[in-house]
Design an enzyme around this catalytic site. Structure first.
Site, PDB file in Angstrom:
ATOM      1  N   GLU A 249      13.054 -24.771  28.080  1.00 42.36           N
ATOM      2  CA  GLU A 249      13.401 -23.749  27.887  1.00 42.36           C
ATOM      3  C   GLU A 249      15.140 -24.403  27.461  1.00 42.36           C
ATOM      4  OE1 GLU A 249      11.490 -22.042  25.739  1.00 42.36           O
ATOM      5  OE2 GLU A 249       9.943 -22.567  27.431  1.00 42.36           O
TER       6      GLU A 249
ATOM      7  N   THR B 230       0.880  -1.100   0.215  1.00 38.88           N
ATOM      8  CA  THR B 230       0.605   0.026  -0.355  1.00 38.88           C
ATOM      9  C   THR B 230       0.466   1.177  -0.346  1.00 38.88           C
ATOM     10  OG1 THR B 230      -1.436  -1.217   0.760  1.00 38.88           O
ATOM     11  CG2 THR B 230      -1.863   1.410   1.082  1.00 38.88           C
TER      12      THR B 230
END
Length: 632
Positions: free
Chosen positions: A451, A235
């Site tokens: 983790e 755009t």
């Protein structure tokens, strides 16, 4: 030559001010007609009134205000009792009620649905030599009817509603008109997008100097289709085109052509191209064209209407109408949703993919957006650009703005390096939820093991640089491991994808090895690993059996596939990646436990902790690398 009257009227009605004036005149004409009709009926009711005012005084009172009668509804026995006692003064016969007025000034209403009570009263009057009371038919004015009527305000609102609903059908081209862009965005302001800018520059050159092309018998493309991920600048390129082209610019959206009225969408398409041809040379920009150019099976009536809109759009693009001087630019995030006929040569001649920004582009984007804030002098734009790898220009703009907000939150007068790094982490991992209740010690250890498993296997397989590990909740995740890619890559080898699956499954593998039990924390990892494995099987020909058939192509050709076979091939890839992760974690369990203890102590550690722990145990790391190579 004098312009014909009909053509002159059409030209005037195309003007937006004339259209607005016509809409107002239609509404005012309807209101005036309604007012005149009410005045006429009221005058007619007055002229129809009897001359003897004494005899119609009660009837007039009922016509003006029937509430004293209607608020006092009596049964039929009360009426006959008053008739026998000679207490009735007058009875006015309405459509379904009888309005009774007694001599002692008592007013009430008796229901008479089928007129039987009225006939009995009339027979009673006619059989007597002298009338016992007055009986007459009730003539109510038009504006006060015994059946009731709509309030004037309600009718006016209905008239206005239908007027505004029908007016777009009479003038479908009102939705599309020339947009006056106040922005001064130019191609020099658009960073990156080199191929797209060259294409648009060719178009603007042809519109400004068509003689340079006509001498070579060159025909410019009729349409250009921009594709790419959301936020890459499609755009923004259109805004730059609006400022650079120097010709009329019409903007529309794919959703503008939908309507609740049958056939209105087709009329909107015709009106759009009619206006574009009238304003030629003109550029017609359609954003999110997949909302218009998608063809579906006609399972419902609305589906058939959408397909007819697509057909009309195809005809306008490349039909019998002369669209010379009209350039059509479109943008979409879902190019696969467009109809194939829309993308053929002669309609959208050129498809330009707007890619993600490169490292140099990201450096320029950061410099551009940071210059609008108050940046510190020691900002390392190259390092920040490396941390922004894989992000769109829209995401980078968000990061800079969020960094300025973080600087203001910390009462800093400049945007420092930690502010931008924290904004990048928020973009990639989500914002830390400081108000969330701390997890139990057992859950904290499980999250830490999970983790660290991701970070350890990612460092061993070299899938990217481990930046940070945290057990603080971010977004919906209980903990996050941030691994950034080392370089911009468009192609990925089979071994890289297999390593990516191993890293995704390494959190679950670490829980299984260290804690001897898995948890629900690996749900997102399983989803992402399955998505990668399905792409390897269905699109890349990287299954264990090395099958080369593309499942996506088979679906397009209508060839049936057995989901069980595809699932088995995906499971085989996931099993290989999971076994590799299990093996690496078992060999480096001591390293994993060491990193977990530091993570539990500090809650957030950098990736250097992982690399330092591996370097301190070089013989183990070398053995792990040798064994992992043997597994691969």
């Amino acid at each position: 030559m004098k312009e014909p009257l009909l053509k002159r009227i059409r030209r005037v009605l195309r003007n937006k001010y004339a259209q607005s004036l016509a809409g107002c005149l239609i509404t005012l004409t309807g209101l005036a007609g309604y007012w005149a009709y009410n005045q006429y009926m009221a005058a007619a009711a007055e002229q129809a009134a009897p001359a003897d005012q004494g005899q119609t005084q009660i009837s007039d009172q009922i016509g003006k205000n029937p509430a004293p009668w209607t608020d006092n509804r009596k049964p039929l026995d009360v009426l006959f009792e008053d008739v026998r006692n000679g207490n009735v003064l007058e009875a006015n016969l309405g459509d379904r009620d009888i309005y009774v007025t007694t001599k002692d000034q008592n007013n009430y209403v008796v229901s008479d649905q089928y007129g039987q009570v009225s006939r009995q009263l009339l027979n009673l009057i006619y059989n007597e030599k002298s009338p016992l009371f007055t009986i007459q038919e009730l003539k109510l004015p038009t504006h006060i009817s015994a059946k009731g009527s709509l309030d004037v305000t309600v009718q006016v609102m209905m008239l206005l509603f239908f007027g505004f609903m029908l007016w777009p059908m009479l003038s479908p081209h009102l939705t599309f008109r020339k947009k006056k862009h106040s922005t001064k965005v130019s191609f020099s302001d658009v960073i990156g997008c080199g191929e797209a800018k060259r294409t648009l520059m060719d178009l603007t050159t042809w519109l400004r100097s068509p003689e340079n092309f006509t001498g070579l018998k060159a025909r410019p493309p009729k349409g250009v289709l921009f594709t790419g991920e959301p936020g890459v600048g499609k755009t923004l390129l259109a805004k730059a085109l609006a400022s650079e082209c120097g010709v009329n610019f019409i903007e529309a959206n794919g959703s503008n052509f939908s309507s609740m009225f049958y056939g209105v969408g087709i009329q909107k398409v015709k009106g759009l191209f009619r206006e574009a041809r009238r304003k030629a040379p003109c550029i017609l920009f359609i954003d999110e064209i997949d909302g218009l150019g998608r063809r579906v099976d006609q399972g419902r009536m609305s589906d058939g209407e959408g397909n007819r809109i697509v057909n009309q759009f195809l005809t306008e693009l490349d039909g019998f109408n002369d669209n010379s001087g009209v350039m059509v630019i479109a943008a979409t995030n879902h190019v696969d949703s467009l109809d194939k006929a829309l993308r053929r040569e002669g309609r959208f001649d050129r498809t330009v993919h707007v890619p993600l920004p490169t490292l140099d582009d990201r450096v320029r984007l950061l410099e551009h957006y940071l210059a609008k804030t108050n940046p510190a002098a020691d900002l390392d734009h190259v390092r920040l650009a490396q941390n922004c790898m894989g992000l769109t220009p829209a995401a980078i703009a968000f990061i800079v703005n969020n960094a300025a907000l973080l600087a203001a939150r910390s009462a800093s007068m400049t945007v420092e390096m930690p502010h931008v790094l924290e904004a990048i982490e928020i973009q990639r991992m989500g914002e830390a939820d400081e108000g969330r209740k701390p997890a139990s010690p057992a859950d904290r250890r499980r999250v830490a093991v999970h983790e660290v498993g991701h970070a350890l296997v990612g460092a061993l397989l070299n899938t990217g640089k481990v930046e940070k590990i945290t057990i603080l909740p971010r977004g919906q995740a209980q903990g996050v491991t941030l691994i950034l890619p080392d370089e911009d890559k468009c192609l990925h080898s089979e071994s890289e994808l297999q390593a990516q699956i191993s890293v995704l499954l390494s959190g679950r593998a670490a829980e299984s090895v260290v804690l001897r039990e898995v948890s629900t924390g690996a749900a997102g990892d399983l989803h992402e690993a399955t998505r990668v494995a399905v792409a390897m099987v269905s699109s890349y020909g990287m299954a264990e059996d090395k099958g080369l058939a593309s499942l996506a192509a088979l679906r397009e050709l209508g060839i049936e596939q057995h989901a069980q076979d595809t699932t088995a091939r995906v499971e085989a890839l996931l099993k290989v990646g999971y076994d590799k992760a299990i093996h690496l974690i078992e060999l480096h369990q001591v390293v994993l436990e060491h990193i977990v203890e530091q993570l539990l102590e500090h809650e957030t550690v950098s990736g250097d902790v992982v690399y330092d722990a591996l370097e301190s145990r070089i013989p183990v790391a070398e053995t792990a690398q040798h064994d992992s190579a043997a597994i691969a």
